[in-house]
Design an enzyme around this catalytic site. Structure first.
Site, PDB file in Angstrom:
ATOM      1  N   TYR A 142       0.863  -1.189   0.000  1.00 32.86           N
ATOM      2  CA  TYR A 142       0.000   0.000   0.000  1.00 32.86           C
ATOM      3  C   TYR A 142       0.895   1.233   0.000  1.00 32.86           C
ATOM      4  CZ  TYR A 142      -3.263   3.558   1.813  1.00 32.86           C
ATOM      5  OH  TYR A 142      -4.017   4.707   2.000  1.00 32.86           O
ATOM      6  N   ASP A 237       9.363   3.037  -1.168  1.00 29.29           N
ATOM      7  CA  ASP A 237       8.361   3.694  -0.316  1.00 29.29           C
ATOM      8  C   ASP A 237       8.752   3.383   1.134  1.00 29.29           C
ATOM      9  OD1 ASP A 237       4.722   3.491   0.107  1.00 29.29           O
ATOM     10  OD2 ASP A 237       6.326   4.417   1.302  1.00 29.29           O
ATOM     11  N   LYS A 265       5.262   9.599   8.209  1.00 21.65           N
ATOM     12  CA  LYS A 265       5.155   9.083   9.578  1.00 21.65           C
ATOM     13  C   LYS A 265       6.218   9.650  10.525  1.00 21.65           C
ATOM     14  CE  LYS A 265       2.925   4.891   7.853  1.00 21.65           C
ATOM     15  NZ  LYS A 265       1.569   4.904   8.415  1.00 21.65           N
TER      16      LYS A 265
HETATM   17  P1  KE4 Z   1      -0.392   8.556   4.490  1.00 17.50           P
HETATM   18  O1  KE4 Z   1      -0.953   9.244   3.261  1.00 17.50           O
HETATM   19  O2  KE4 Z   1      -1.449   7.766   5.236  1.00 17.50           O
HETATM   20  O3  KE4 Z   1       0.410   9.512   5.397  1.00 17.50           O
HETATM   21  O4  KE4 Z   1       0.708   7.501   3.991  1.00 17.50           O
HETATM   22  C1  KE4 Z   1       0.322   6.518   3.060  1.00 17.50           C
HETATM   23  C2  KE4 Z   1       1.276   5.348   3.140  1.00 17.50           C
HETATM   24  C3  KE4 Z   1       2.257   5.237   2.180  1.00 17.50           C
HETATM   25  N1  KE4 Z   1       3.144   4.210   2.197  1.00 17.50           N
HETATM   26  C4  KE4 Z   1       3.107   3.274   3.183  1.00 17.50           C
HETATM   27  C5  KE4 Z   1       4.114   2.167   3.177  1.00 17.50           C
HETATM   28  C6  KE4 Z   1       2.122   3.344   4.206  1.00 17.50           C
HETATM   29  O5  KE4 Z   1       2.088   2.394   5.175  1.00 17.50           O
HETATM   30  C7  KE4 Z   1       1.191   4.402   4.194  1.00 17.50           C
HETATM   31  C8  KE4 Z   1       0.094   4.534   5.230  1.00 17.50           C
HETATM   32  N2  KE4 Z   1       0.037   3.479   6.209  1.00 17.50           N
HETATM   33  C9  KE4 Z   1      -1.254   3.267   6.821  1.00 17.50           C
HETATM   34  C10 KE4 Z   1      -1.141   2.047   7.738  1.00 17.50           C
HETATM   35  N3  KE4 Z   1      -0.923   0.873   7.044  1.00 17.50           N
HETATM   36  C11 KE4 Z   1      -1.716   4.465   7.578  1.00 17.50           C
HETATM   37  C12 KE4 Z   1      -2.920   4.216   8.450  1.00 17.50           C
HETATM   38  C13 KE4 Z   1      -4.181   4.690   7.801  1.00 17.50           C
HETATM   39  O6  KE4 Z   1      -4.358   4.500   6.563  1.00 17.50           O
HETATM   40  O7  KE4 Z   1      -5.008   5.242   8.551  1.00 17.50           O
END
Ligand code: KE4
Length: 409
Positions: A142, A237, A265
């Site tokens: 993801y 990523d 993060k």
């Molecule tokens: P954000 O747009 O949520 O800041 O980041 C997206 C993203 C991009 N790449 C990786 C590897 C990620 O894990 C994420 C977001 N992770 C999720 C948890 N698996 C955030 C939690 C959520 O979606 O509320």
């Protein structure tokens, strides 16, 4: 009705699913999600005053533990000077220099406000710089919610992907090719079938979004070699793995140099910061210097920069990652011992302080999740998410967690 239930009832009338990000709705495990009132160190307290040991850490950012005093003090001071100016500040330069020192592959970079913006922008740079349109991603990885990344593997015959979300036009998904993670032959085949058409490969170098899945030996190097051979760009990523699996992320841990890196993060210490960057010849093609456009009102805002600077300063202290990994091993080895002793068919996978306990079916996971929650252990509400240990998880929290797990597994 508890206050949590009352709050959820009310939020359901305002937000889809009562939440501002889907996984928080407890869809995979059922029940009412606790509404968090405050957090400190390794602990959370919900609206009903119940205390938890937190292994979600806001999905990664809280690596120091919550409300770290130095970060809080610095953000409070910065807030008194204004929240956002929409103009360059010295703070952005300071954090940018810190990031580049930790990730030398990021010769130039740009701050954004989320991981999604970081990955979306990095792919645009790859397409703009190569003049190619197709990209390769991996099943189960993801990268945020940009349309062309909400794509799952197509049927066996088709090499292109299918939208994994309503609202993503099929044509958008057509340019996204999907391969099984850790399968380098499948990637090679996609390159053979799409000669000179692939702009980049984007990968979670350690997957968090299938639960924690490490790269198979040679997989990341294989991607590096295929991208170099075929003139495609390798995008790591590292939104989750950056500053997590090592100070310099998976690229430091596995000694692989990507062309572009995405961060999020931890980089903001819990305030909204993302970043993308990499080779200077690529990033110099980003506006206003080049023709690849990307922008953001709150990019690099002083509060988020301050939180990031104060967080990375503490992560730069000698021995921090040794300590973090030691505490994480205390937990993960403890869990493995329980599984062995009880001859349970579950599997604990971890890389440093990122871990997942995989169970043999979702009903068992749901039961484990809720029993743990009732006993004050706050885990990710999905089998396919990674959990995190922070520097605030001391022996007391880890050992108490193991006592609970011993009793409920
Ligand atoms: P954000 O747009 O949520 O800041 O980041 C997206 C993203 C991009 N790449 C990786 C590897 C990620 O894990 C994420 C977001 N992770 C999720 C948890 N698996 C955030 C939690 C959520 O979606 O509320």
């Amino acid at each position: 009705m508890t206050f949590n239930q009352q709050l959820f009832k009310e939020s359901l009338t305002i937000f889809p699913g009562g939440v501002n990000s889907p996984v928080r709705a407890y869809g995979a495990v059922g029940g009412t999600p606790p509404f968090i009132a405050r957090a400190k160190g390794a602990k959370l307290w919900d609206a009903d005053g119940k205390e938890y040991i937190d292994y979600v850490g806001s999905w990664g950012p809280a690596i120091l533990g919550h409300a770290d005093p130095k970060v809080v003090a610095a953000v409070q001071e910065a807030a008194a000077n204004g929240f956002s100016f929409g103009a360059p500040t010295e703070l952005e330069t300071r954090l940018g220099l810190m990031v580049r020192q930790i990730f030398p592959s990021m010769e130039k970079l740009r701050f954004v406000s989320s991981g999604t913006e970081a990955t979306m922008s990095a792919v645009r740079v790859a397409r703009g710089a190569t003049g190619r349109d197709k990209i390769i991603k991996f099943e189960g990885c993801y990268h945020g919610h940009a349309d062309f990344l909400l794509v799952e593997a197509g049927s066996g015959a088709a090499t292109f992907g299918n939208p994994s979300s309503a609202g993503v036009p099929k044509d958008f998904a057509k340019l996204t090719l999907v391969a099984p993670y850790n399968n380098i032959d499948a990637v090679e085949k996609l390159f053979q079938q799409n000669k000179n058409e692939i702009a980049c490969v984007i990968v979670e170098p350690v997957v968090g979004n299938m639960g924690c899945v490490p790269p198979a030996p040679g997989f990341l190097q294989g991607l590096r070699d295929l991208c170099t051979t075929h003139g495609a760009l390798l995008i790591f990523d590292e939104v989750m793995t950056g500053f997590r699996v090592a100070r310099g992320g998976a690229q430091e841990l596995y000694n692989i140099k990507p062309d572009l890196t995405c961060l999020g993060k931890i980089i903001g210490g819990g305030l909204p910061v993302g970043a993308y960057g990499g080779r200077k010849d690529l990033m110099d093609q980003v506006a206003p210097l080049g023709k690849i456009y990307q922008a953001g009102t709150l990019s690099g805002n002083p509060l988020a920069m301050t939180a990031g600077i104060k967080t990375l300063e503490q992560l730069a202290q000698k021995g921090v990652y040794e300590k973090l990994n030691e505490q994480s091993a205390r937990l993960t080895n403890g869990i493995k011992n329980i599984l062995e002793k009880k001859k349970l068919p579950y599997r604990l996978q971890s890389v440093g302080s990122m871990w997942t306990l995989f169970m043999d079916n979702n009903d068992r996971f749901k039961k484990f999740f809720h029993t743990a929650l009732d006993k004050g252990i706050y885990l990710p509400p999905s089998q396919f998410e990674a959990a995190f240990v922070s520097l605030a998880h001391k022996n007391e929290e880890i050992d108490h967690t193991l006592v609970v797990f011993e009793a409920i597994l």
